[in-house]
Design a protein around this motif. Sequence first.
Motif, short mmCIF file in Angstrom:
data_model
loop_
_atom_site.label_atom_id
_atom_site.label_comp_id
_atom_site.label_asym_id
_atom_site.label_seq_id
_atom_site.Cartn_x
_atom_site.Cartn_y
_atom_site.Cartn_z
N ARG A 152 39.35 -34.99 -44.05
CA ARG A 152 39.45 -36.45 -44.20
C ARG A 152 38.74 -36.87 -45.48
O ARG A 152 37.84 -36.18 -45.96
CB ARG A 152 38.78 -37.15 -43.01
N TRP A 153 39.15 -38.01 -46.01
CA TRP A 153 38.48 -38.56 -47.19
C TRP A 153 38.17 -40.02 -46.89
O TRP A 153 39.06 -40.81 -46.57
CB TRP A 153 39.37 -38.45 -48.43
N PHE A 154 36.90 -40.40 -46.98
CA PHE A 154 36.49 -41.75 -46.58
C PHE A 154 36.53 -42.71 -47.77
O PHE A 154 35.97 -42.41 -48.83
CB PHE A 154 35.08 -41.73 -45.99
N ASP B 258 47.00 -46.53 -45.42
CA ASP B 258 46.56 -45.33 -44.71
C ASP B 258 46.00 -44.36 -45.75
O ASP B 258 44.85 -43.95 -45.70
CB ASP B 258 47.67 -44.72 -43.84
N SER B 259 46.84 -44.00 -46.73
CA SER B 259 46.43 -43.09 -47.80
C SER B 259 47.35 -43.38 -48.98
O SER B 259 48.58 -43.51 -48.79
CB SER B 259 46.61 -41.64 -47.31
N THR B 260 46.79 -43.52 -50.16
CA THR B 260 47.64 -43.82 -51.33
C THR B 260 48.62 -42.66 -51.57
O THR B 260 49.76 -42.88 -51.96
CB THR B 260 46.79 -44.07 -52.59
N ASN B 261 48.16 -41.42 -51.31
CA ASN B 261 49.07 -40.27 -51.49
C ASN B 261 50.22 -40.33 -50.48
O ASN B 261 51.38 -40.14 -50.82
CB ASN B 261 48.33 -38.94 -51.31
N ALA C 16 26.06 -31.95 -56.13
CA ALA C 16 26.60 -32.78 -55.04
C ALA C 16 27.98 -33.30 -55.45
O ALA C 16 28.20 -33.67 -56.61
CB ALA C 16 25.66 -33.95 -54.76
N LYS C 17 28.90 -33.34 -54.49
CA LYS C 17 30.28 -33.70 -54.83
C LYS C 17 30.40 -35.20 -55.09
O LYS C 17 29.93 -36.02 -54.31
CB LYS C 17 31.21 -33.29 -53.69
N VAL C 18 31.08 -35.55 -56.19
CA VAL C 18 31.25 -36.96 -56.54
C VAL C 18 32.73 -37.34 -56.54
O VAL C 18 33.06 -38.52 -56.41
CB VAL C 18 30.59 -37.27 -57.91
N CYS C 19 33.61 -36.36 -56.66
CA CYS C 19 35.04 -36.68 -56.80
C CYS C 19 35.89 -35.53 -56.30
O CYS C 19 35.52 -34.36 -56.47
CB CYS C 19 35.33 -36.94 -58.28
N GLY C 20 37.01 -35.87 -55.66
CA GLY C 20 37.95 -34.84 -55.20
C GLY C 20 39.36 -35.22 -55.64
O GLY C 20 39.67 -36.39 -55.86
N VAL C 21 40.19 -34.20 -55.78
CA VAL C 21 41.56 -34.40 -56.26
C VAL C 21 42.53 -33.74 -55.28
O VAL C 21 42.32 -32.58 -54.90
CB VAL C 21 41.74 -33.77 -57.67
N GLY D 255 42.58 -41.60 -45.30
CA GLY D 255 42.51 -40.89 -46.58
C GLY D 255 42.47 -39.39 -46.32
O GLY D 255 41.82 -38.93 -45.38
N ARG D 256 43.17 -38.65 -47.17
CA ARG D 256 43.27 -37.20 -46.94
C ARG D 256 42.62 -36.42 -48.07
O ARG D 256 42.76 -36.75 -49.24
CB ARG D 256 44.75 -36.79 -46.84
N GLY D 257 41.89 -35.36 -47.69
CA GLY D 257 41.32 -34.45 -48.67
C GLY D 257 42.11 -33.15 -48.66
O GLY D 257 43.10 -33.02 -47.93
N ARG D 258 41.70 -32.20 -49.47
CA ARG D 258 42.33 -30.89 -49.46
C ARG D 258 42.00 -30.16 -48.18
O ARG D 258 41.03 -30.48 -47.50
CB ARG D 258 41.88 -30.06 -50.68
N ARG D 259 42.79 -29.17 -47.86
CA ARG D 259 42.60 -28.32 -46.69
C ARG D 259 42.45 -29.13 -45.40
O ARG D 259 41.60 -28.87 -44.57
CB ARG D 259 41.40 -27.38 -46.90
N LEU E 77 40.71 -49.81 -49.64
CA LEU E 77 40.29 -49.16 -48.38
C LEU E 77 41.41 -48.23 -47.93
O LEU E 77 42.58 -48.59 -48.03
CB LEU E 77 40.06 -50.26 -47.35
N GLN E 78 41.05 -47.04 -47.48
CA GLN E 78 42.06 -46.15 -46.87
C GLN E 78 41.64 -45.90 -45.42
O GLN E 78 40.48 -45.58 -45.15
CB GLN E 78 42.13 -44.81 -47.59
N THR E 79 42.61 -46.04 -44.52
CA THR E 79 42.28 -45.81 -43.10
C THR E 79 42.53 -44.36 -42.70
O THR E 79 42.06 -43.92 -41.65
CB THR E 79 43.12 -46.72 -42.19
C1 BTN Z 1 39.33 -33.38 -51.75
O1 BTN Z 1 38.36 -33.15 -52.47
O2 BTN Z 1 39.40 -32.89 -50.62
C2 BTN Z 1 40.43 -34.25 -52.28
C3 BTN Z 1 40.19 -35.72 -52.02
C4 BTN Z 1 41.29 -36.62 -52.54
C5 BTN Z 1 41.10 -38.05 -52.10
C6 BTN Z 1 42.08 -38.97 -52.74
S1 BTN Z 1 41.68 -40.67 -52.49
C7 BTN Z 1 43.22 -41.14 -53.13
C8 BTN Z 1 44.24 -40.17 -52.59
N1 BTN Z 1 44.70 -40.57 -51.29
C9 BTN Z 1 44.35 -39.71 -50.34
O3 BTN Z 1 44.61 -39.82 -49.13
N2 BTN Z 1 43.68 -38.68 -50.88
C10 BTN Z 1 43.54 -38.84 -52.32
#
Ligand code: BTN
Length: 315
Positions: free
Chosen positions: A118-120, A83-86, A178-183, A111-115, A107-109
């Motif tokens: 979703r993260w694809f 679902d999400s590694t986090n 352009a965004k390439v990476c999120g944390v 994936g979560r981003g900040r705020r 693959l994440q089904t």
């Molecule tokens: C953002 O910019 O919103 C943060 C994105 C973080 C995505 C990564 S992918 C690995 C890990 N698992 C998640 O569900 N989210 C983080």
Amino acid sequence: MASRGQTEQLAGLLGRLAREGNVPADQFGFLPVSPQELGLLVRDGAVRLAEGLDLLDEGAIRDALPPSADAWLRDLVVFPAVDSTNSRMAAAAGSASVDGWVWFAELQTAGRGRRGRRWFTPFARNIAVTLGFALRSPPAALGGLSLAVGLAVARLLQSEGLAGVAVKWPNDIYIGGAKVCGVLIELVARADACECLIGIGLNVDLPENVRARIDQQVTDLRCQGVTTSRNAIAGALVRAIVDAVKGFKRRGFAPMRGAYDDLHLCHGKGVEIALGADVRTGRVLGVTATGALRVRCGEKVIEITGGEVSLRPSD
Ligand code: BTN
């Protein structure tokens, strides 16, 4: 978004795909999204893996790590689908220390981003990884860590020869705007330590149909001309984060402050800051020794600390 059970069923099908080459498309019918949306190929009623996929491999990632990482690394896994590694590591952190764990997913089904975004993570295209660290600092002292991580990723991309790399407070990484990476950093507080889950999503080769679902300008490493293998990028990323956390544990964020300001997309620029419904405009003065963002708003200088803030350049 798929449930945990559906994700596990999907992982089983991906295993079959790797062994048998194709699986009838109707067997993916239980999923709430199409196989194409997950980055899989559908041809003649069967799901197939795209040709020439550069799959992640635990051995190859380990080979790309320096011997110094061995002292910390306890568990390196590449999951076919989660679902999400986090989320998965956070669930495990309930019963064990995750210090030294590095979990990748093809693959994440969910994936979560900040705020709450979703993260694809389509199959075998990008890097999605969570690294666990035990830090003997109270959560309040960890403010600068997220900036230290963003800075480490930005420098890693620069070392790949990329121009126009910038970090946007606190830790989004951009190339040419352009965004390439999120944390996404999440904390699990314990009596004696704080377990810190550092989740990183790096776009390596984002398919067009996935780009179309993202509501901001994005880029990936392949279209920026980077040809390095995913395994080598994955190893270099782990190495960069381990070094950054080591440096942060020793001296905090303060020594990285100048380097961060130099790479900050909004440094010295006009910005719009949204804290929920409260939207302000100002000019960025720099970051503090603890990672807060100093902004001049009219006569006042404010310091923004929380990650639940959205920052947009306004000039
Ligand atoms: C953002 O910019 O919103 C943060 C994105 C973080 C995505 C990564 S992918 C690995 C890990 N698992 C998640 O569900 N989210 C983080």
